[in-house]
Design a protein around this motif. Structure first.
Motif, PDB file in Angstrom:
ATOM      1  N   ALA A 105       0.974  -1.368  -0.175  1.00  0.00           N
ATOM      2  CA  ALA A 105      -0.014   0.257  -0.182  1.00  0.00           C
ATOM      3  C   ALA A 105       0.616   0.992   0.156  1.00  0.00           C
ATOM      4  N   GLU A 106       0.627   1.987  -0.728  1.00  0.00           N
ATOM      5  CA  GLU A 106       1.214   3.590  -0.852  1.00  0.00           C
ATOM      6  C   GLU A 106       0.500   4.004   0.401  1.00  0.00           C
ATOM      7  N   HIS A 107      -0.505   4.535   0.724  1.00  0.00           N
ATOM      8  CA  HIS A 107      -1.186   5.263   1.219  1.00  0.00           C
ATOM      9  C   HIS A 107      -2.228   4.773   2.726  1.00  0.00           C
ATOM     10  N   PHE A 108      -1.906   5.514   3.579  1.00  0.00           N
ATOM     11  CA  PHE A 108      -3.303   4.881   5.507  1.00  0.00           C
ATOM     12  C   PHE A 108      -3.495   6.234   5.579  1.00  0.00           C
ATOM     13  N   LEU A 109      -4.601   5.446   6.232  1.00  0.00           N
ATOM     14  CA  LEU A 109      -5.768   6.336   6.782  1.00  0.00           C
ATOM     15  C   LEU A 109      -5.214   6.956   8.445  1.00  0.00           C
ATOM     16  N   ALA A 110      -5.044   8.493   8.418  1.00  0.00           N
ATOM     17  CA  ALA A 110      -5.011   9.192   9.117  1.00  0.00           C
ATOM     18  C   ALA A 110      -5.937   8.648  10.788  1.00  0.00           C
ATOM     19  N   ILE A 111      -5.674   8.542  11.608  1.00  0.00           N
ATOM     20  CA  ILE A 111      -7.317   8.371  12.564  1.00  0.00           C
ATOM     21  C   ILE A 111      -7.437   9.777  13.637  1.00  0.00           C
ATOM     22  N   ASP A 112      -8.137   9.871  14.055  1.00  0.00           N
ATOM     23  CA  ASP A 112      -8.564  10.835  15.317  1.00  0.00           C
ATOM     24  C   ASP A 112      -8.064   9.979  16.946  1.00  0.00           C
ATOM     25  N   PRO A 113      -8.129  10.338  17.914  1.00  0.00           N
ATOM     26  CA  PRO A 113      -7.248   9.954  19.202  1.00  0.00           C
ATOM     27  C   PRO A 113      -8.971   9.008  19.097  1.00  0.00           C
ATOM     28  N   LEU A 148      -7.054  -2.767   4.471  1.00  0.00           N
ATOM     29  CA  LEU A 148      -6.377  -3.581   5.264  1.00  0.00           C
ATOM     30  C   LEU A 148      -5.698  -3.364   6.675  1.00  0.00           C
ATOM     31  N   GLN A 149      -6.666  -3.140   7.614  1.00  0.00           N
ATOM     32  CA  GLN A 149      -6.510  -3.031   9.046  1.00  0.00           C
ATOM     33  C   GLN A 149      -5.280  -3.224   9.986  1.00  0.00           C
ATOM     34  N   VAL A 150      -3.984  -3.330   9.985  1.00  0.00           N
ATOM     35  CA  VAL A 150      -3.260  -3.745  10.750  1.00  0.00           C
ATOM     36  C   VAL A 150      -2.687  -3.163  11.954  1.00  0.00           C
ATOM     37  N   TYR A 151      -3.165  -4.105  13.168  1.00  0.00           N
ATOM     38  CA  TYR A 151      -3.804  -3.684  14.427  1.00  0.00           C
ATOM     39  C   TYR A 151      -2.512  -4.413  14.745  1.00  0.00           C
ATOM     40  N   SER A 152      -1.229  -4.361  16.062  1.00  0.00           N
ATOM     41  CA  SER A 152      -0.355  -4.649  16.555  1.00  0.00           C
ATOM     42  C   SER A 152      -0.911  -4.858  17.873  1.00  0.00           C
ATOM     43  N   GLY A 153      -2.316  -5.834  18.593  1.00  0.00           N
ATOM     44  CA  GLY A 153      -2.082  -5.864  19.776  1.00  0.00           C
ATOM     45  C   GLY A 153      -2.038  -4.842  21.034  1.00  0.00           C
ATOM     46  N   MET A 185     -13.562  -3.430   3.672  1.00  0.00           N
ATOM     47  CA  MET A 185     -14.164  -1.138   3.355  1.00  0.00           C
ATOM     48  C   MET A 185     -12.999  -0.336   4.485  1.00  0.00           C
ATOM     49  N   TRP A 186     -12.763   0.366   3.851  1.00  0.00           N
ATOM     50  CA  TRP A 186     -12.622   1.229   5.317  1.00  0.00           C
ATOM     51  C   TRP A 186     -13.447   2.751   6.226  1.00  0.00           C
ATOM     52  N   PRO A 187     -12.977   1.864   7.146  1.00  0.00           N
ATOM     53  CA  PRO A 187     -13.591   3.010   8.484  1.00  0.00           C
ATOM     54  C   PRO A 187     -14.823   3.842   8.196  1.00  0.00           C
ATOM     55  N   ASN A 188     -15.967   3.701   8.604  1.00  0.00           N
ATOM     56  CA  ASN A 188     -16.517   5.062   8.263  1.00  0.00           C
ATOM     57  C   ASN A 188     -17.143   5.600   7.038  1.00  0.00           C
ATOM     58  N   SER A 189     -16.925   4.643   5.928  1.00  0.00           N
ATOM     59  CA  SER A 189     -17.387   5.155   5.079  1.00  0.00           C
ATOM     60  C   SER A 189     -18.108   5.348   5.124  1.00  0.00           C
ATOM     61  N   PRO A 190     -19.655   4.168   5.385  1.00  0.00           N
ATOM     62  CA  PRO A 190     -21.216   4.993   5.230  1.00  0.00           C
ATOM     63  C   PRO A 190     -20.587   6.961   5.828  1.00  0.00           C
ATOM     64  N   ASN A 191     -20.213   7.489   6.141  1.00  0.00           N
ATOM     65  CA  ASN A 191     -20.150   8.788   6.683  1.00  0.00           C
ATOM     66  C   ASN A 191     -19.940   9.258   5.428  1.00  0.00           C
ATOM     67  N   ARG A 192     -18.556   8.954   4.413  1.00  0.00           N
ATOM     68  CA  ARG A 192     -17.817   9.557   3.701  1.00  0.00           C
ATOM     69  C   ARG A 192     -17.655   8.682   2.255  1.00  0.00           C
ATOM     70  N   PRO A 193     -18.489  10.065   1.399  1.00  0.00           N
ATOM     71  CA  PRO A 193     -18.700   9.818   0.415  1.00  0.00           C
ATOM     72  C   PRO A 193     -17.669  10.087  -0.581  1.00  0.00           C
TER      73      PRO A 193
END
Length: 358
Positions: A206-214, A292-297, A324-332
């Protein structure tokens, strides 16, 4: 049955008396996938190592009581909507739906009683050269406040010597949203090895990732380039090599808990590769999903025990969740999770195990 590559037995009993069954699918070289009908869970994956041995490489529990006692999503099928929806709200055709809030201010992994807590039906067993089990679950209209009846069909199949294929389909009787995934926690040194996965080498295509809030909701911005950040796994890198760098995104996720944006057009392709240094095991993950969600436990805190009675602690495993990407229902601007009547939702993921050449 002589020569059988699939067996079935009782794994436990729900409080209401319903039986939970376990199906074992066998490949070659003692490769096994053990599936239970509660949550359509991958209860165990037995994979070979470079020295001719074999180990279970997914976290979970030896007995059913452990799955009932704590909801940690070990190996579970997650739905109706994997990952998070901001404030548990979304709108569809002018109607607003309020989902249960179960993760800070957000809805996570299908709500309070998601697909991981349901007893799935065995629809079909295939004891052929590629042994398989097909499980089904019907989610009624209004379950967890999601609109529409959703009929889900899921097949686990051994499609190679040490390869497990997962296919999921869903149909609805009215417009809804759907986003399914498997939530296995992998440790390629062995589920009870006690070896942290920070030393596993990870590659993500992947070339990009989704930055997140806290609260782990994607920020209102386009996907960020991984280049020059601790999120760059385009070349194999130890999971822990940069996890303690002073980076706001690592702080927000308490480590890695981010969606990588995959270049997909509904076609199965390599998304990630994981390699364990001691055992020599490798796992390639192929998927047709856009994220692809990468979660380090990060939230495994030693408060529960898993297989072998061992406490499960931070970084004891790594999740790679295609969806799918998180919160997609609210992100056109994100890939759409909408499903309409007459359309079939499809998800295909493959877990391909091998050993590193000496």
């Amino acid at each position: 049955m002589a020569g059988s590559r699939i067996t079935k037995d009782d794994f436990g009993t729900l409080p209401d008396g319903r039986k939970v069954e376990r199906i074992v699918l066998r490949g070659e070289g003692r490769f096994e996938a053990r599936i239970i009908t509660h949550g359509a869970v991958i209860q165990a994956l037995i994979a070979p190592d470079a020295k001719g041995g074999h180990d279970d490489v997914v976290l979970g529990h030896d007995a059913f009581d452990g799955y009932l006692a704590e909801r940690k999503f070990f190996g579970a099928t997650v739905g109706r909507y994997a990952n998070r929806i901001a404030n548990g709200q979304f709108s569809l055709d002018g109607e607003t739906f309020q989902l249960p809030i179960n993760n800070g201010p957000n809805a996570l992994h299908g709500g309070l009683d998601g697909f991981d807590r349901k007893l799935w039906d065995i629809a079909e067993l295939d004891d052929g050269a590629s042994p398989a089990v097909t499980l089904t679950y019907t989610s009624p209209h209004g379950e967890e406040n999601y609109p529409g009846q959703l009929d889900v069909r899921l097949t686990y199949r051994v499609t190679g010597p040490a390869e497990l294929s997962l296919t999921m389909e869903a149909r609805t009787d009215r417009p809804t949203i759907v986003n399914l995934t498997n939530h296995s926690f992998f440790n390629l040194e062995g589920a009870t090895s006690g070896t942290p996965t920070l030393n596993h080498k990870l590659t993500v295509k992947a070339e990009h990732f989704l930055a997140i809030d806290p609260t782990a909701i994607p920020l209102p911005e386009p996907p960020r380039a991984v280049a020059g950040t601790p999120f760059d796994f385009r070349e194999a890198c130890a999971v822990g090599a940069r996890i303690r760098e002073s980076d706001q995104q690592l702080r927000n996720g308490k480590g890695y808990d981010h969606t990588y944006c995959l270049a997909r057009d509904g076609k199965l392709a390599l998304a990630a590769r994981l390699e364990a240094p001691r055992s020599g095991r490798t796992m390639e993950l192929l998927t047709d999903q856009p994220g692809l969600q990468v979660y380090s436990g990060n939230y495994l805190d030693g408060t529960i025990s898993g297989k072998g009675g061992k406490l499960i602690r931070q970084s004891d495993a790594l999740c790679l969740e295609p969806h799918m990407w998180p919160n997609s229902p609210n992100r056109p601007d994100f890939p759409s999770p909408r499903l309409d009547p007459g359309v079939v939702y499809r998800h295909h993921t493959v877990y391909r195990f091998a050993v590193r050449a000496p």
